[in-house]
Design a protein around this motif. Structure first.
Motif, PDB file in Angstrom:
ATOM      1  N   THR A  15      96.833  50.697  50.190  1.00 19.27           N
ATOM      2  CA  THR A  15      95.995  50.119  51.574  1.00 19.27           C
ATOM      3  C   THR A  15      96.569  49.059  52.158  1.00 19.27           C
ATOM      4  O   THR A  15      96.719  47.917  51.449  1.00 19.27           O
ATOM      5  CB  THR A  15      94.645  49.970  50.920  1.00 19.27           C
ATOM      6  OG1 THR A  15      94.186  51.157  50.224  1.00 19.27           O
ATOM      7  CG2 THR A  15      93.571  49.736  52.045  1.00 19.27           C
ATOM      8  N   ILE A  16      96.664  49.032  53.642  1.00 15.68           N
ATOM      9  CA  ILE A  16      97.229  47.811  54.116  1.00 15.68           C
ATOM     10  C   ILE A  16      96.012  47.210  55.114  1.00 15.68           C
ATOM     11  O   ILE A  16      95.306  48.405  55.875  1.00 15.68           O
ATOM     12  CB  ILE A  16      98.516  48.463  55.084  1.00 15.68           C
ATOM     13  CG1 ILE A  16      99.479  49.000  54.214  1.00 15.68           C
ATOM     14  CG2 ILE A  16      99.005  47.462  55.984  1.00 15.68           C
ATOM     15  CD1 ILE A  16     100.634  49.685  55.028  1.00 15.68           C
ATOM     16  N   TYR A  59      99.488  55.886  54.456  1.00 16.48           N
ATOM     17  CA  TYR A  59      99.002  54.669  54.215  1.00 16.48           C
ATOM     18  C   TYR A  59      97.620  54.882  54.410  1.00 16.48           C
ATOM     19  O   TYR A  59      97.333  55.315  55.353  1.00 16.48           O
ATOM     20  CB  TYR A  59      99.719  53.264  54.576  1.00 16.48           C
ATOM     21  CG  TYR A  59     100.874  53.004  53.987  1.00 16.48           C
ATOM     22  CD1 TYR A  59     101.333  52.548  52.640  1.00 16.48           C
ATOM     23  CD2 TYR A  59     102.244  53.374  54.932  1.00 16.48           C
ATOM     24  CE1 TYR A  59     102.537  52.394  52.376  1.00 16.48           C
ATOM     25  CE2 TYR A  59     103.353  53.384  54.310  1.00 16.48           C
ATOM     26  CZ  TYR A  59     103.618  52.854  52.965  1.00 16.48           C
ATOM     27  OH  TYR A  59     104.897  52.683  52.402  1.00 16.48           O
ATOM     28  N   LYS A  60      96.724  54.207  53.759  1.00 18.35           N
ATOM     29  CA  LYS A  60      95.577  53.956  54.256  1.00 18.35           C
ATOM     30  C   LYS A  60      95.248  52.579  54.735  1.00 18.35           C
ATOM     31  O   LYS A  60      95.811  51.531  54.576  1.00 18.35           O
ATOM     32  CB  LYS A  60      94.663  53.900  53.094  1.00 18.35           C
ATOM     33  CG  LYS A  60      94.219  55.184  52.422  1.00 18.35           C
ATOM     34  CD  LYS A  60      93.148  54.901  50.992  1.00 18.35           C
ATOM     35  CE  LYS A  60      93.867  54.765  49.767  1.00 18.35           C
ATOM     36  NZ  LYS A  60      95.154  55.162  49.304  1.00 18.35           N
ATOM     37  N   VAL A  61      94.831  52.389  56.227  1.00 18.53           N
ATOM     38  CA  VAL A  61      95.060  51.245  57.005  1.00 18.53           C
ATOM     39  C   VAL A  61      93.446  50.761  57.415  1.00 18.53           C
ATOM     40  O   VAL A  61      92.765  51.627  57.835  1.00 18.53           O
ATOM     41  CB  VAL A  61      95.926  51.618  58.355  1.00 18.53           C
ATOM     42  CG1 VAL A  61      95.936  50.394  58.976  1.00 18.53           C
ATOM     43  CG2 VAL A  61      97.237  52.226  57.886  1.00 18.53           C
ATOM     44  N   HIS A 115      90.930  45.180  47.261  1.00 17.56           N
ATOM     45  CA  HIS A 115      91.054  46.590  47.763  1.00 17.56           C
ATOM     46  C   HIS A 115      92.469  46.690  48.553  1.00 17.56           C
ATOM     47  O   HIS A 115      92.956  47.798  48.493  1.00 17.56           O
ATOM     48  CB  HIS A 115      89.890  46.862  48.840  1.00 17.56           C
ATOM     49  CG  HIS A 115      89.868  48.181  49.516  1.00 17.56           C
ATOM     50  ND1 HIS A 115      89.706  49.239  48.772  1.00 17.56           N
ATOM     51  CD2 HIS A 115      90.183  48.231  50.917  1.00 17.56           C
ATOM     52  CE1 HIS A 115      89.914  50.152  49.977  1.00 17.56           C
ATOM     53  NE2 HIS A 115      90.058  49.447  50.962  1.00 17.56           N
ATOM     54  N   PHE A 116      92.910  45.627  48.864  1.00 16.92           N
ATOM     55  CA  PHE A 116      94.084  45.699  49.618  1.00 16.92           C
ATOM     56  C   PHE A 116      95.531  45.572  48.794  1.00 16.92           C
ATOM     57  O   PHE A 116      95.554  44.696  47.953  1.00 16.92           O
ATOM     58  CB  PHE A 116      94.193  44.682  50.766  1.00 16.92           C
ATOM     59  CG  PHE A 116      92.984  44.552  51.581  1.00 16.92           C
ATOM     60  CD1 PHE A 116      92.976  45.753  52.721  1.00 16.92           C
ATOM     61  CD2 PHE A 116      91.984  43.916  51.583  1.00 16.92           C
ATOM     62  CE1 PHE A 116      92.185  46.062  53.380  1.00 16.92           C
ATOM     63  CE2 PHE A 116      90.690  44.169  52.320  1.00 16.92           C
ATOM     64  CZ  PHE A 116      90.715  45.382  53.397  1.00 16.92           C
ATOM     65  N   ASP A 117      96.573  46.327  49.310  1.00 16.03           N
ATOM     66  CA  ASP A 117      97.830  46.215  48.511  1.00 16.03           C
ATOM     67  C   ASP A 117      98.573  45.203  49.233  1.00 16.03           C
ATOM     68  O   ASP A 117      99.596  44.767  48.777  1.00 16.03           O
ATOM     69  CB  ASP A 117      98.525  47.625  48.310  1.00 16.03           C
ATOM     70  CG  ASP A 117      97.368  48.299  47.474  1.00 16.03           C
ATOM     71  OD1 ASP A 117      97.361  48.111  46.314  1.00 16.03           O
ATOM     72  OD2 ASP A 117      97.026  49.479  47.988  1.00 16.03           O
ATOM     73  N   LEU A 118      98.465  45.183  50.694  1.00 13.74           N
ATOM     74  CA  LEU A 118      99.279  44.449  51.359  1.00 13.74           C
ATOM     75  C   LEU A 118      98.815  43.949  52.713  1.00 13.74           C
ATOM     76  O   LEU A 118      97.902  44.554  53.223  1.00 13.74           O
ATOM     77  CB  LEU A 118     100.529  45.561  51.967  1.00 13.74           C
ATOM     78  CG  LEU A 118     101.797  44.874  52.986  1.00 13.74           C
ATOM     79  CD1 LEU A 118     102.270  43.855  52.427  1.00 13.74           C
ATOM     80  CD2 LEU A 118     102.448  46.265  53.322  1.00 13.74           C
ATOM     81  N   VAL A 119      99.131  42.871  53.333  1.00 11.61           N
ATOM     82  CA  VAL A 119      98.500  42.379  54.755  1.00 11.61           C
ATOM     83  C   VAL A 119      99.589  42.443  55.441  1.00 11.61           C
ATOM     84  O   VAL A 119     100.866  41.765  55.194  1.00 11.61           O
ATOM     85  CB  VAL A 119      97.870  40.893  54.428  1.00 11.61           C
ATOM     86  CG1 VAL A 119      97.497  40.753  55.864  1.00 11.61           C
ATOM     87  CG2 VAL A 119      96.559  41.234  53.643  1.00 11.61           C
ATOM     88  N   ILE A 120      99.621  43.032  56.621  1.00  8.37           N
ATOM     89  CA  ILE A 120     100.618  42.589  57.739  1.00  8.37           C
ATOM     90  C   ILE A 120      99.927  41.968  58.927  1.00  8.37           C
ATOM     91  O   ILE A 120      98.807  42.494  59.419  1.00  8.37           O
ATOM     92  CB  ILE A 120     101.330  43.812  58.249  1.00  8.37           C
ATOM     93  CG1 ILE A 120     101.906  44.674  57.038  1.00  8.37           C
ATOM     94  CG2 ILE A 120     102.097  43.748  59.366  1.00  8.37           C
ATOM     95  CD1 ILE A 120     102.263  46.053  57.264  1.00  8.37           C
ATOM     96  N   LEU A 133     106.220  46.312  48.596  1.00 10.54           N
ATOM     97  CA  LEU A 133     105.073  47.003  47.744  1.00 10.54           C
ATOM     98  C   LEU A 133     106.039  47.253  46.302  1.00 10.54           C
ATOM     99  O   LEU A 133     105.189  46.980  45.180  1.00 10.54           O
ATOM    100  CB  LEU A 133     104.735  48.158  48.225  1.00 10.54           C
ATOM    101  CG  LEU A 133     103.581  47.877  49.490  1.00 10.54           C
ATOM    102  CD1 LEU A 133     103.022  49.006  50.230  1.00 10.54           C
ATOM    103  CD2 LEU A 133     102.393  47.217  48.788  1.00 10.54           C
ATOM    104  N   ASP A 134     107.359  47.790  46.428  1.00 11.70           N
ATOM    105  CA  ASP A 134     107.743  48.109  45.003  1.00 11.70           C
ATOM    106  C   ASP A 134     108.374  46.714  44.224  1.00 11.70           C
ATOM    107  O   ASP A 134     108.634  46.981  43.177  1.00 11.70           O
ATOM    108  CB  ASP A 134     109.135  48.859  45.394  1.00 11.70           C
ATOM    109  CG  ASP A 134     108.709  50.216  46.100  1.00 11.70           C
ATOM    110  OD1 ASP A 134     107.434  50.688  45.871  1.00 11.70           O
ATOM    111  OD2 ASP A 134     109.667  51.052  46.638  1.00 11.70           O
TER     112      ASP A 134
END
Length: 136
Positions: A17-18, A40-42, A61-66, A133-134
């Protein structure tokens, strides 16, 4: 069509989730579709405050923020600092067309996961997302 399918398969994909933040709605819509095609879920925000509010509701809930660098009210760097105050381990990728305020070195100093130049290229951003993410 075979060539196109082969090219798409080479692009790294994911299911995380991004949270994507940019003040330009056309960019938000384009990038959301691009990331969803990659699996991805965005969730999106068009203001830094909206991004902060969404993030604060459920930071895990979020894996990453851009985030974009240049936005009204708050820079991407300032937003990143506030997000990391809520959850210090959140990986953040900052995007910019041009900014004297941040470059790759400065982004690393600030604890940001990556720095991407606009315009966003699907292959490049997909590889950067996977790399970030990895690392977790």
């Amino acid at each position: 069509a075979a060539v196109e399918a082969e090219t798409i398969q080479e692009i790294p994909r994911g299911s995380e989730t991004i949270l994507f933040v940019d003040d330009e709605i056309s960019i938000v819509n384009m990038v959301q579709r691009m990331f969803e095609r990659l699996g991805y879920k965005v969730q999106t925000a068009t203001t830094p405050q909206d991004a902060l509010d969404r993030f604060a509701l459920n930071p895990d809930h979020f894996d990453l923020v851009i985030t974009d660098m240049t936005m009204p009210q708050m820079t991407g760097v300032k937003l990143s600092e506030k997000l990391m105050d809520v959850r210090p381990d959140i990986p953040i990728i900052i995007c910019t067309g041009h900014s004297a305020l941040v470059d790759e070195e400065k982004a690393k100093e600030l604890g940001l996961a990556a720095y991407v130049m606009k315009p966003i290229n699907i292959r490049g951003i997909a590889q950067t997302i996977r790399k970030v993410l990895d690392r977790k």
